[in-house]
Design a protein around this motif. Sequence first.
Motif, PDB file in Angstrom:
ATOM      1  N   ILE A  55       1.343  48.436 100.381  1.00 44.03           N
ATOM      2  CA  ILE A  55       1.097  49.118  99.110  1.00 44.03           C
ATOM      3  C   ILE A  55      -0.419  49.192  98.901  1.00 44.03           C
ATOM      4  O   ILE A  55      -1.195  48.813  99.773  1.00 44.03           O
ATOM      5  CB  ILE A  55       1.769  48.376  97.937  1.00 44.03           C
ATOM      6  N   GLY A  56      -0.841  49.694  97.761  1.00 42.75           N
ATOM      7  CA  GLY A  56      -2.267  49.803  97.471  1.00 42.75           C
ATOM      8  C   GLY A  56      -2.976  48.459  97.571  1.00 42.75           C
ATOM      9  O   GLY A  56      -2.432  47.422  97.182  1.00 42.75           O
TER      10      GLY A  56
ATOM     11  N   GLU B 249       5.744  50.443  88.959  1.00 47.67           N
ATOM     12  CA  GLU B 249       6.249  51.738  88.518  1.00 47.67           C
ATOM     13  C   GLU B 249       5.284  52.871  88.842  1.00 47.67           C
ATOM     14  O   GLU B 249       5.704  53.947  89.263  1.00 47.67           O
ATOM     15  CB  GLU B 249       6.543  51.704  87.010  1.00 47.67           C
ATOM     16  N   ASN B 250       3.994  52.648  88.652  1.00 47.69           N
ATOM     17  CA  ASN B 250       3.027  53.708  88.965  1.00 47.69           C
ATOM     18  C   ASN B 250       2.127  53.343  90.148  1.00 47.69           C
ATOM     19  O   ASN B 250       1.149  54.032  90.431  1.00 47.69           O
ATOM     20  CB  ASN B 250       2.173  54.053  87.737  1.00 47.69           C
ATOM     21  N   HIS B 251       2.457  52.203  90.804  1.00 49.32           N
ATOM     22  CA  HIS B 251       1.760  51.799  92.043  1.00 49.32           C
ATOM     23  C   HIS B 251       0.256  51.664  91.844  1.00 49.32           C
ATOM     24  O   HIS B 251      -0.534  52.096  92.680  1.00 49.32           O
ATOM     25  CB  HIS B 251       2.048  52.808  93.169  1.00 49.32           C
TER      26      HIS B 251
ATOM     27  N   GLY C 195       8.230  42.765  84.958  1.00 53.43           N
ATOM     28  CA  GLY C 195       8.176  43.796  85.985  1.00 53.43           C
ATOM     29  C   GLY C 195       6.802  44.046  86.582  1.00 53.43           C
ATOM     30  O   GLY C 195       6.619  45.011  87.320  1.00 53.43           O
ATOM     31  N   LYS C 196       5.818  43.176  86.289  1.00 53.92           N
ATOM     32  CA  LYS C 196       4.477  43.335  86.845  1.00 53.92           C
ATOM     33  C   LYS C 196       4.082  42.103  87.647  1.00 53.92           C
ATOM     34  O   LYS C 196       4.541  40.989  87.377  1.00 53.92           O
ATOM     35  CB  LYS C 196       3.455  43.588  85.731  1.00 53.92           C
ATOM     36  N   LEU C 197       3.198  42.306  88.612  1.00 60.40           N
ATOM     37  CA  LEU C 197       2.718  41.244  89.484  1.00 60.40           C
ATOM     38  C   LEU C 197       1.321  40.803  89.049  1.00 60.40           C
ATOM     39  O   LEU C 197       0.421  41.634  88.918  1.00 60.40           O
ATOM     40  CB  LEU C 197       2.678  41.739  90.936  1.00 60.40           C
TER      41      LEU C 197
END
Length: 385
Positions: A229-230, A271-273, A246-248
């Motif tokens: 991922i990014g 959700e929006n990467h 839901g966030k890291l």
Amino acid sequence: MPSPFRANKRFAESEMRCSTAKQKNVQTSPSISTKSTSQMSPDYHCPILPGLPDDVAKLCLALVPRRNFPIMGSVCKRWRSFIQSKEFTTIRKEAGRLEEWLYVLTHDTKGKGSHWEVLGGLGEEHQLLPSMPGAKKAAFGVVVLDGKLLVMAGYMADVGATCVSADVYQYDSRLNRWSILAKMNVARYDFACAEVSNMVYAVGGYGADGESLTSAEVYDPEKNEWTLIGSLRRPRWGCFACGFEGKLYIMGGRSSFTIGNSRFVDVYNPENHTWCEMKNGCVMVTAHAVLGKKLFCMEWKNQRKLAIFNPIDNSWKMIAVPLTGSSRTVFRFGVLNGKLLLFSLKEEPGYHTLLYDPDAAPGLEWKTSAIKPYGLCLCSVTIKA
């Protein structure tokens, strides 16, 4: 309600009768088409437990104590498949039978290396896990996913950081055995990892050439696949991760773009990467654990206070630890039944595990607990199943 273990022999006999009946019908009725045979198959359905409808049988199996899961898994493929399913977990949850256990990686003070042990409540007998497969490793990541323990990457302890791994092993507490999952895209150690929304994230750390990493990747258990991922804005190592709403969140550790330890908090939104950052994190964290919807940390310079992070308003508060004497005592955390356990890394005569109850009345939050691993706690995870 019949015992599922006494039903083992009956189940095998039932399976044999079903198989024989199916073969007999197919062999003695050559004129029957494939379609009509398929239509007849429900008449020869093999029950999960002989004499009971499947929905009742599933409830019977779900009520069995967790310590008997490995025995159930050895009865037959149908039982093994069922106790590994999400349906099994759902039934146990609805019946109020989910059990919580603390898995502790301990260091044997007698020089016998490290091992995983399982702690329950008071009076529960300690259990030891089978040895992890593969070479002995250090600086690896540990995460719980769907009631299973994942041990990821790290470097070969006997060789040193010159041999870095991308291997991932999974321990299934229901079957009491280890298995091998897909390798990570990047071999790394001393990195941050956490589960968020049933996905596992691995971020930063050191790579195979000793370089500090910005790369991040995510594991999808449905596909048994790691995907890059990014990346982080800056390299980061020695950090830790946790998931909220839901966030890291990535905290602690060091970065080559900061002087000393980093107070920056990197936050990833799946959700929006995208990544964003805050500037009020903890530094030099020696222990951390998520309890409820808050993060509990202890910093190296202050072993007499708990730092508690509330992700709702990104605020911190401090709670005093009721200890006197040397402030050099280092702790590791464990979470069991909604309470925080503090395990000392220094063996002292008469030492008891400290217990913090966030729901207790003011002034009664701290107690001592008889729950204690056999060796020194290196890390721990909590598993419900």
